[in-house]
Design an enzyme around this catalytic site. Structure first.
Site, mmCIF file in Angstrom:
data_model
loop_
_atom_site.group_PDB
_atom_site.id
_atom_site.type_symbol
_atom_site.label_atom_id
_atom_site.label_comp_id
_atom_site.label_asym_id
_atom_site.label_seq_id
_atom_site.Cartn_x
_atom_site.Cartn_y
_atom_site.Cartn_z
ATOM 1 N N GLY A 251 -24.261 0.005 14.856
ATOM 2 C CA GLY A 251 -24.998 1.133 15.444
ATOM 3 C C GLY A 251 -26.183 0.647 16.264
ATOM 4 O O GLY A 251 -26.399 1.071 17.408
ATOM 5 N N HIS A 252 -26.949 -0.275 15.686
ATOM 6 C CA HIS A 252 -28.080 -0.855 16.419
ATOM 7 C C HIS A 252 -27.585 -1.574 17.689
ATOM 8 O O HIS A 252 -28.189 -1.477 18.750
ATOM 9 C CB HIS A 252 -28.825 -1.878 15.554
ATOM 10 C CG HIS A 252 -29.470 -1.304 14.320
ATOM 11 N ND1 HIS A 252 -29.078 -1.649 13.050
ATOM 12 C CD2 HIS A 252 -30.486 -0.440 14.167
ATOM 13 C CE1 HIS A 252 -29.820 -1.021 12.164
ATOM 14 N NE2 HIS A 252 -30.692 -0.274 12.808
HETATM 15 P P1 AMP Z 1 -33.423 1.977 11.877
HETATM 16 O O1 AMP Z 1 -33.371 0.495 11.902
HETATM 17 O O2 AMP Z 1 -32.577 2.611 10.821
HETATM 18 O O3 AMP Z 1 -34.821 2.510 11.947
HETATM 19 O O4 AMP Z 1 -32.737 2.438 13.231
HETATM 20 C C1 AMP Z 1 -33.151 1.931 14.462
HETATM 21 C C2 AMP Z 1 -32.494 2.709 15.552
HETATM 22 O O5 AMP Z 1 -31.082 2.599 15.433
HETATM 23 C C3 AMP Z 1 -32.829 4.206 15.480
HETATM 24 O O6 AMP Z 1 -33.012 4.705 16.791
HETATM 25 C C4 AMP Z 1 -31.604 4.773 14.831
HETATM 26 O O7 AMP Z 1 -31.383 6.129 15.162
HETATM 27 C C5 AMP Z 1 -30.526 3.890 15.420
HETATM 28 N N1 AMP Z 1 -29.336 3.935 14.569
HETATM 29 C C6 AMP Z 1 -29.277 3.758 13.225
HETATM 30 N N2 AMP Z 1 -28.021 3.938 12.780
HETATM 31 C C7 AMP Z 1 -27.270 4.247 13.862
HETATM 32 C C8 AMP Z 1 -25.891 4.567 14.057
HETATM 33 N N3 AMP Z 1 -25.039 4.615 13.037
HETATM 34 N N4 AMP Z 1 -25.481 4.837 15.318
HETATM 35 C C9 AMP Z 1 -26.339 4.802 16.359
HETATM 36 N N5 AMP Z 1 -27.654 4.508 16.246
HETATM 37 C C10 AMP Z 1 -28.112 4.243 15.017
#
Ligand code: AMP
Length: 277
Positions: free
Chosen positions: A37-38
């Site tokens: 996702g990232h």
């Molecule tokens: P985090 O590390 O969880 O704070 O996420 C960092 C970024 O990655 C944020 O903008 C999240 O929305 C995005 N993100 C996390 N999980 C996903 C996913 N499954 N699909 C797309 N973007 C994601």
């Protein structure tokens, strides 16, 4: 070669050099424990921008629960390898004191859109998010920033802040990446036991069903959804709600901009998800 940068002054120097060469700079803020996702945000940034900065900072200010902060996965060497492979220019991974030096006294607080759902379940969470994101924008001076729709409310909070404060950056929202069984990818998924991991996709499955029930005008769709999630083995539900996608105001029936948002607990892990209706 991805350069690791720990200091704001070094980040600024790289960005000034790139801007001097006429390059557009993209920013991908994360808390690490990177997954596909990232990396999809990284790819979106690379498609638009000559230079891409990924940031890894487990922001203490956005955790209202100290256990969640302590248990948050930290996997920098593996993250760096993924960013290298993806061809990211800079990994900005500052220590907490670089972000919040002694005497730090400012909070960015967004009203309205930050109030319900995650805002109600996690008091102070969005103040922490808005403050660190405003800082990442200011520290990097990037031109464009990429966020996941997975954290839908966060995306709306960031958009509101950028508009309200006239911040000179363009915010891009990217689609949620899912596992083959529908579970939204999340760094927190690694904390699920094998049994819980098998139960977890029930949230998205029930939400998908509820969205179609809502579109069909069926009554009780949200209640059925909650009951299905609990019957599948989730421990409790913080919310399963139909909201306007932009304002996050409650809706009683679907509109052209309706979104179903949910947060539920499984195996001591809080999972969130959202889909259009
Ligand atoms: P985090 O590390 O969880 O704070 O996420 C960092 C970024 O990655 C944020 O903008 C999240 O929305 C995005 N993100 C996390 N999980 C996903 C996913 N499954 N699909 C797309 N973007 C994601």
């Amino acid at each position: 070669m991805t350069e690791i940068v720990r200091k704001v002054s070094d980040l600024r120097a790289s960005v000034a050099r790139w801007h001097g060469a006429g390059d557009t700079v993209g920013l991908v803020p994360t808390m690490g424990a990177l997954h596909a996702g990232h990396l999809s945000l990284v790819r979106a940034a690379q498609a638009d921008c000559a230079r891409v900065i990924a940031t890894i900072f487990v922001n203490p200010k956005q955790f209202n629960n100290p256990t969640d902060l302590a248990k948050y996965p930290r996997t920098e060497p593996a993250d760096l390898a993924l960013l290298q492979q993806a061809g990211v220019d800079v990994l900005f991974a500052p220590p907490p004191e670089e972000v919040y030096p002694l005497g730090f006294a400012t909070t960015v607080s967004v009203a309205g859109v930050a109030g319900p759902l995650e805002g109600a379940s996690r008091p102070g969470h969005f103040d922490g998010v808005a403050t660190v994101v405003a800082k990442l924008f200011g520290m990097s001076r990037a031109d464009r920033a990429y966020f996941g729709q997975k954290d839908w409310q966060q995306l709306q909070v960031v958009r509101r802040m950028v508009a309200d404060l006239n911040l000179p950056i363009t915010v891009i929202g990217c689609e949620t990446l899912r596992e083959g069984d529908g579970l939204a990818m999340s760094s927190r998924n690694t904390r699920l036991s094998p049994r819980a991991r098998a139960i977890a996709p029930a949230l998205y499955a029930a939400m998908t069903r509820a969205a179609s029930d809502l579109r069909a005008g069926k009554t009780g769709a949200l209640k059925t959804c909650a009951a299905t999630v609990l019957a599948a083995g989730f421990d409790s539900i913080d919310y399963i709600d139909l909201r306007d996608a932009d304002s996050l105001e409650p809706l009683t029936a679907p509109t052209s901009t309706a979104r179903l948002l949910a947060a539920a607990w499984l195996d001591g892990v809080r999972l969130i998800d959202n889909i259009p209706v």
